[in-house]
Design a protein around this motif. Structure first.
Motif, PDB file in Angstrom:
ATOM      1  N   THR A  38       1.885   4.628  11.008  1.00 47.79           N
ATOM      2  CA  THR A  38       2.824   3.339  11.085  1.00 47.79           C
ATOM      3  C   THR A  38       4.128   3.235  10.509  1.00 47.79           C
ATOM      4  OG1 THR A  38       0.792   2.701   9.467  1.00 47.79           O
ATOM      5  CG2 THR A  38       2.927   0.924   9.521  1.00 47.79           C
TER       6      THR A  38
ATOM      7  N   GLU B 147      -3.517   2.010   4.723  1.00 54.61           N
ATOM      8  CA  GLU B 147      -3.565   3.006   4.614  1.00 54.61           C
ATOM      9  C   GLU B 147      -4.059   4.098   4.508  1.00 54.61           C
ATOM     10  OE1 GLU B 147       0.575   4.876   5.060  1.00 54.61           O
ATOM     11  OE2 GLU B 147       1.233   4.342   7.081  1.00 54.61           O
TER      12      GLU B 147
ATOM     13  N   VAL C 143       0.817  -3.004   4.086  1.00 56.91           N
ATOM     14  CA  VAL C 143       1.431  -1.215   4.646  1.00 56.91           C
ATOM     15  C   VAL C 143       0.322  -0.282   3.943  1.00 56.91           C
ATOM     16  CG1 VAL C 143       2.154   0.319   5.708  1.00 56.91           C
ATOM     17  CG2 VAL C 143       2.437  -2.059   6.318  1.00 56.91           C
TER      18      VAL C 143
ATOM     19  N   TYR D 247       3.916  -4.936  12.297  1.00 54.36           N
ATOM     20  CA  TYR D 247       3.765  -3.184  11.803  1.00 54.36           C
ATOM     21  C   TYR D 247       2.549  -3.005  12.908  1.00 54.36           C
ATOM     22  CZ  TYR D 247       5.591  -4.063   7.076  1.00 54.36           C
ATOM     23  OH  TYR D 247       5.980  -4.387   5.900  1.00 54.36           O
TER      24      TYR D 247
ATOM     25  N   THR E   1       0.178   0.454  13.594  1.00 51.28           N
ATOM     26  CA  THR E   1      -1.028   1.613  12.890  1.00 51.28           C
ATOM     27  C   THR E   1      -1.328   2.370  14.406  1.00 51.28           C
ATOM     28  OG1 THR E   1      -0.866   0.758  10.888  1.00 51.28           O
ATOM     29  CG2 THR E   1      -2.182   2.683  11.480  1.00 51.28           C
TER      30      THR E   1
END
Length: 134
Positions: free
Chosen positions: A92, A78, A74, A6, A8
Protein backbone atom coordinates in the motif's frame (compact mmCIF):
# COMPACT_ATOMS: atom_id res chain seq x y z
CA UNK A 1 -8.94 19.31 3.42
CA UNK A 2 -9.10 16.68 0.71
CA UNK A 3 -8.98 13.05 1.80
CA UNK A 4 -5.78 11.15 1.17
CA UNK A 5 -5.70 8.64 -1.67
CA UNK A 6 -4.12 5.24 -1.24
CA UNK A 7 -3.18 2.58 -3.76
CA UNK A 8 -2.90 -1.05 -2.76
CA UNK A 9 -1.25 -3.53 -5.11
CA UNK A 10 -2.46 -7.07 -4.48
CA UNK A 11 -0.88 -10.19 -5.98
CA UNK A 12 -3.44 -12.99 -5.87
CA UNK A 13 -2.62 -16.68 -6.17
CA UNK A 14 -3.19 -17.52 -9.87
CA UNK A 15 -5.10 -20.69 -8.90
CA UNK A 16 -7.66 -18.69 -6.88
CA UNK A 17 -11.06 -18.77 -8.62
CA UNK A 18 -12.24 -15.49 -10.12
CA UNK A 19 -15.44 -15.41 -8.06
CA UNK A 20 -13.45 -15.69 -4.80
CA UNK A 21 -11.21 -12.85 -5.94
CA UNK A 22 -14.21 -10.65 -6.87
CA UNK A 23 -15.91 -11.46 -3.56
CA UNK A 24 -12.81 -10.43 -1.61
CA UNK A 25 -12.49 -7.17 -3.56
CA UNK A 26 -16.16 -6.49 -2.79
CA UNK A 27 -15.40 -7.03 0.90
CA UNK A 28 -12.53 -4.53 0.67
CA UNK A 29 -14.87 -2.02 -0.99
CA UNK A 30 -17.26 -2.43 1.93
CA UNK A 31 -14.45 -1.75 4.38
CA UNK A 32 -13.46 1.40 2.52
CA UNK A 33 -17.03 2.73 2.53
CA UNK A 34 -17.30 1.91 6.26
CA UNK A 35 -14.40 4.32 6.80
CA UNK A 36 -16.24 7.07 4.87
CA UNK A 37 -14.16 6.55 1.75
CA UNK A 38 -14.75 5.41 -1.77
CA UNK A 39 -13.03 3.09 -4.20
CA UNK A 40 -11.92 5.33 -7.06
CA UNK A 41 -10.54 2.64 -9.35
CA UNK A 42 -9.99 -1.10 -9.47
CA UNK A 43 -7.45 -2.09 -12.09
CA UNK A 44 -6.97 -5.78 -12.95
CA UNK A 45 -3.77 -6.50 -14.83
CA UNK A 46 -4.37 -10.23 -15.08
CA UNK A 47 -1.84 -13.03 -14.74
CA UNK A 48 1.76 -11.88 -14.95
CA UNK A 49 5.07 -13.63 -14.52
CA UNK A 50 6.85 -12.85 -11.28
CA UNK A 51 10.49 -11.82 -11.17
CA UNK A 52 11.10 -14.54 -8.59
CA UNK A 53 9.04 -17.36 -7.09
CA UNK A 54 6.75 -16.48 -4.17
CA UNK A 55 5.36 -19.43 -2.20
CA UNK A 56 6.47 -21.71 -5.05
CA UNK A 57 4.40 -19.72 -7.58
CA UNK A 58 5.94 -18.15 -10.68
CA UNK A 59 2.81 -16.21 -11.77
CA UNK A 60 0.35 -13.99 -9.92
CA UNK A 61 -2.89 -12.16 -10.72
CA UNK A 62 -2.20 -8.44 -10.27
CA UNK A 63 -4.93 -6.07 -8.99
CA UNK A 64 -4.53 -2.41 -8.05
CA UNK A 65 -7.07 -0.75 -5.78
CA UNK A 66 -7.19 3.07 -5.60
CA UNK A 67 -9.28 4.43 -2.73
CA UNK A 68 -9.79 7.20 -0.17
CA UNK A 69 -10.91 6.99 3.43
CA UNK A 70 -10.72 8.23 7.00
CA UNK A 71 -8.00 7.43 9.47
CA UNK A 72 -7.54 3.69 9.94
CA UNK A 73 -8.75 2.58 6.52
CA UNK A 74 -5.32 1.36 5.41
CA UNK A 75 -4.78 -0.61 8.60
CA UNK A 76 -8.17 -2.33 8.25
CA UNK A 77 -7.66 -3.10 4.54
CA UNK A 78 -4.22 -4.57 5.21
CA UNK A 79 -5.50 -6.55 8.21
CA UNK A 80 -8.09 -8.22 5.97
CA UNK A 81 -5.49 -8.84 3.26
CA UNK A 82 -3.24 -10.61 5.78
CA UNK A 83 -6.12 -12.84 6.92
CA UNK A 84 -7.11 -13.89 3.38
CA UNK A 85 -5.08 -16.91 2.27
CA UNK A 86 -5.27 -16.38 -1.50
CA UNK A 87 -2.84 -13.44 -1.57
CA UNK A 88 0.87 -13.83 -2.27
CA UNK A 89 1.98 -10.22 -1.66
CA UNK A 90 0.53 -6.74 -1.16
CA UNK A 91 1.83 -3.19 -0.95
CA UNK A 92 0.00 0.00 0.00
CA UNK A 93 1.30 3.43 -0.95
CA UNK A 94 0.09 6.97 -0.60
CA UNK A 95 -1.13 8.00 -4.07
CA UNK A 96 0.03 11.55 -4.85
CA UNK A 97 -0.26 11.66 -8.64
CA UNK A 98 -3.17 13.77 -9.88
CA UNK A 99 -6.10 11.83 -11.25
CA UNK A 100 -6.67 12.47 -14.94
CA UNK A 101 -10.37 12.79 -15.74
CA UNK A 102 -11.65 10.59 -18.52
CA UNK A 103 -11.88 12.88 -21.52
CA UNK A 104 -13.10 11.70 -24.88
CA UNK A 105 -10.98 13.06 -27.72
CA UNK A 106 -13.27 15.29 -29.76
CA UNK A 107 -12.66 15.09 -33.50
CA UNK A 108 -12.45 18.47 -35.26
CA UNK A 109 -15.34 19.29 -37.59
CA UNK A 110 -14.84 17.97 -41.10
CA UNK A 111 -14.62 21.38 -42.82
CA UNK A 112 -12.06 22.92 -40.48
CA UNK A 113 -8.37 22.62 -41.18
CA UNK A 114 -5.66 23.68 -38.75
CA UNK A 115 -5.16 27.43 -38.91
CA UNK A 116 -1.86 28.36 -40.53
CA UNK A 117 -1.37 32.08 -40.84
CA UNK A 118 1.70 31.69 -43.00
CA UNK A 119 3.94 33.55 -40.55
CA UNK A 120 6.72 31.62 -38.90
CA UNK A 121 6.65 31.15 -35.16
CA UNK A 122 8.83 33.60 -33.23
CA UNK A 123 12.25 32.21 -32.51
CA UNK A 124 13.67 32.14 -29.03
CA UNK A 125 16.91 34.07 -28.64
CA UNK A 126 19.87 31.79 -28.31
CA UNK A 127 23.07 32.63 -26.50
CA UNK A 128 26.25 32.12 -28.48
CA UNK A 129 28.12 28.96 -27.59
CA UNK A 130 31.34 29.30 -25.64
CA UNK A 131 34.45 28.61 -27.67
CA UNK A 132 35.54 25.01 -27.39
CA UNK A 133 38.90 24.36 -25.83
CA UNK A 134 41.29 22.15 -27.74
Amino acid sequence: MTPKRYETAILFDPELPEDARKEFLGKLSGIVTAYKGEVLKTDDWGNRKLAYAIKKRTNAFYTFLLYTGDRGVVEEVERNIKIFEGILRHLTTLHTAPLAPKVEAAAPPAGDAPADSGTPAPETPQTPAAPAEA
